[in-house]
Design an enzyme around this catalytic site. Structure first.
Site, PDB file in Angstrom:
ATOM      1  N   GLY A 187       0.794  -1.218   0.000  1.00 51.54           N
ATOM      2  CA  GLY A 187       0.000   0.000   0.000  1.00 51.54           C
ATOM      3  C   GLY A 187       0.825   1.265   0.000  1.00 51.54           C
ATOM      4  N   CYS A 195      -1.895  16.592  -1.920  1.00 51.60           N
ATOM      5  CA  CYS A 195      -1.271  17.844  -2.359  1.00 51.60           C
ATOM      6  C   CYS A 195      -0.521  18.438  -1.169  1.00 51.60           C
ATOM      7  CB  CYS A 195      -2.356  18.798  -2.861  1.00 51.60           C
ATOM      8  SG  CYS A 195      -1.760  20.343  -3.513  1.00 51.60           S
ATOM      9  N   HIS A 205       8.646  -3.078   9.154  1.00 49.75           N
ATOM     10  CA  HIS A 205       8.235  -2.692  10.500  1.00 49.75           C
ATOM     11  C   HIS A 205       7.575  -3.848  11.245  1.00 49.75           C
ATOM     12  CE1 HIS A 205       4.551  -2.237   8.137  1.00 49.75           C
ATOM     13  NE2 HIS A 205       3.913  -2.472   9.266  1.00 49.75           N
ATOM     14  N   ASN A 220      12.966 -11.755  -3.913  1.00 51.37           N
ATOM     15  CA  ASN A 220      13.152 -11.317  -2.532  1.00 51.37           C
ATOM     16  C   ASN A 220      14.309 -10.321  -2.477  1.00 51.37           C
ATOM     17  OD1 ASN A 220      13.829 -11.156   0.292  1.00 51.37           O
ATOM     18  ND2 ASN A 220      12.673 -13.042   0.611  1.00 51.37           N
ATOM     19  N   ALA A 221      14.038  -9.149  -1.922  1.00 53.14           N
ATOM     20  CA  ALA A 221      15.066  -8.105  -1.864  1.00 53.14           C
ATOM     21  C   ALA A 221      16.300  -8.565  -1.103  1.00 53.14           C
ATOM     22  CB  ALA A 221      14.486  -6.848  -1.222  1.00 53.14           C
ATOM     23  N   GLY A 276       4.607   1.187  -0.373  1.00 51.62           N
ATOM     24  CA  GLY A 276       5.694   1.003  -1.321  1.00 51.62           C
ATOM     25  C   GLY A 276       5.257   1.077  -2.766  1.00 51.62           C
TER      26      GLY A 276
END
Length: 561
Positions: free
Chosen positions: A176, A410, A267, A242-243, A178
């Protein structure tokens, strides 16, 4: 009846100008709660998960039903209290009080750990509200696109003579939050390679045009990036992997990106970061059968991920944490120098916060995109000289796919928020838009959060962990008459690492709304200027003087008696 976190139900907010509650002040939170769970908005709506690992809109489905019923029945002088996603009381207050007050995930500091929270969650006693999930003002990935765009643009100014053309960003995570990264990079003029371990998330971002292309392999991804950067084209590429595997491999190959960051859900090691070598289904199963082992496996992978980021930083590549607490997780696994690269706020965003500039957002309760386009034009009319902002609005209209009710993000500051709110209220009064508008913001704002590893990292006076400020922000917004106010713990960076507040106000076209807007949309950003002036930032003191703030301990703002 047992409480349920799963229900096969599709929820969409009502559209149009017909009320289902007793007034727009209660219809608005009702629609925004439902909008958070719209399948075009939420990551896992059947389990009430909006974004960010397990960030929910309601504690369980029974609580959701009770909230909807309470909002439908709520009178104009009553206030509904929400305790961690559960409606616990309706009290007589007054017409200008908030209609809803929300407290999510708050724990006494000694017990503010994921382990204790997960025990409470399993017993049905708590809910993780993230920031805008449990406060009912999530607008999909657009909510963070501009902030990410501003970060990338500022990085280009600082490191690459003002332009990211021909440059590329390496990052990970297409959830959501990233999911905003590839589009933000494109809008900033850069290519991007985003690593994501769930194919379903890549599919969603391709469908909504947040990602342009998917590569089949790492070699394919690098070839695409090389082609587009040589051509000076800003194209976003996703890779399903996978990072924790890919970043170390890139370091070993000597690949040199131009910017490196990360927005995986690090997190939350139990639900948000896939350990290397695991399948997602295996991760979900082991989170239930062996939570401690699962968290340790996830943190080990995060340590490898951060070590690769440190290696890029050592190469001279601008590298920064984008607020998911991955550095802290790595440090807990023995990476003692995890904080050698900075967070994005002290690196790029704090000067904006000093002027009360942050993620101002609004939503058209009508469901009509034309209402947003009309408000876009109004913003350009009022903030007439800010061509950078105009450029953002033009790009947003062209590239950003509305999720659920049409909305706009904004970044504007203390000087403009009140003026824009009053203008929107007048548009409702005159019938220029077809239904009321709600104005809110992310909890990631200048005066509404204490988060030493993110928004308040490296404060000039050392006050990073002082959380009086978001409490004061919530209290002031309540006293000022915001329509709903929220106070959360653990958003963005996880349990024990943040406290933060949110507010939403309704523009229903009435004189009473205008009076509330004058108070709320001045006082809310003013707390951010106050917080930074108190910490000794000259830019904030200058803004306080310009805007006539009275800060008793800041000499420059003293009133003449």
């Amino acid at each position: 009846m047992p409480e349920s976190k799963y229900r096969q139900q599709t929820i969409r907010a009502p559209r149009g100008a017909t009320l289902t509650a007793k007034s727009w002040l209660t219809e608005a939170p009702l629609r925004m709660l439902m909008n958070n769970l719209d399948p075009d908005v939420a990551e896992n709506p059947h389990e009430l998960v909006v974004y960010g690992g397990i960030g929910r809109a309601a504690r369980n489905w029974e609580c959701y039903d009770a909230i909807v019923d309470a909002l439908t029945r709520l009178e104009a002088d009553e206030t509904l209290l929400i305790q961690s996603g559960k409606p616990v009381g309706v009290f007589k207050t007054h017409d200008n009080a908030p209609r809803v007050l929300i407290a999510n995930s708050n724990l006494v500091p000694h017990w503010a750990t994921w382990e204790h929270f997960n025990e409470l969650d399993a017993k049905g006693l708590a809910m993780y509200g993230q920031m805008t999930a449990g406060s009912w003002i999530y607008i999909g990935s657009q909510g963070i696109v501009q902030g990410t765009y501003e970060t990338f643009v500022e990085a280009g100014r600082q490191h690459y003579n003002g332009t990211l053309a021909g440059r590329w960003v390496l990052t990970a995570g297409l959830g959501g939050m990233g999911g905003a990264q590839p589009l933000a990079a494109t809008l900033a003029g850069a290519c991007s390679l985003t690593i994501e371990c769930q194919q379903s998330r890549i599919d969603f971002r391709l469908r909504t045009r947040y990602v342009d292309e998917q590569a089949a392999t790492l070699d394919d991804a690098l070839a695409r990036i090389a082609h587009y950067t040589r051509a000076g084209k800003a194209v976003s590429v996703a890779l399903c992997a996978n990072a924790a595997d890919i970043l170390p491999e890139l370091v070993n190959r000597g690949v040199r990106p131009d910017l490196v960051t990360d927005q995986t859900s690090a997190h939350d090691p139990l639900h948000g970061y896939l350990p290397t070598g695991w399948r997602w289904e295996e991760y979900q199963e082991k989170a239930l059968s062996d939570p401690q082992g699962t968290m340790q496996a996830a943190k080990r992978s995060m340590a490898a991920h951060v070590q690769a980021m440190l290696a890029f930083s050592k190469m001279g590549v601008p590298t920064f944490d984008y607020g998911n607490n991955i550095r802290q997780m790595a440090k807990e696994m023995g990476v003692e120098n995890a904080f050698d690269f900075p967070g994005f706020v002290p690196a790029y965003i704090r000067p904006l916060f000093c002027r009360g500039i942050g993620p101002f957002r609004w939503v058209a309760l009508s469901g009509d995109p034309q209402d947003i386009y009309k408000t876009d034009a109004k913003v350009k009319e009022i903030v007439a000289e800010d061509k950078h902002l105009h450029h953002w609005l033009d790009m947003a209209r062209e590239r950003i796919h509305f999720q659920g009710l049409p909305a706009r993000i904004c970044w504007v500051g203390l000087e403009w928020r009140q003026k824009l709110g009053l203008a929107f209220n007048e548009m409702v009064r005159c019938g220029e838009v077809s239904a009321p508008i709600v104005i809110g913001r992310d909890h990631l704002d200048s005066g509404s959060v204490a988060s030493p590893n993110r928004e308040t990292e490296a404060m000039r006076d050392g006050s990073d962990a002082v959380s009086d400020w978001p409490l004061l922000n919530a209290l002031l917004n309540t006293a000022s008459g915001a329509t709903w106010v929220s106070l959360h713990h653990g958003g963005g960076v996880g349990m024990g690492f943040s406290q933060h507040a949110g507010m939403v106000i309704v523009c229903d076209g009435t004189d009473e709304a205008a009076a509330r807007i004058r108070r709320v949309l001045h006082n809310d950003p003013a707390t951010g200027v106050m917080r930074h002036a108190d910490a000794g930032y000259d830019l904030a003191v200058e803004c306080a003087v310009e805007q006539g703030l009275h800060l008793p301990m800041v000499a420059a703002t003293q009133r003449k008696r």
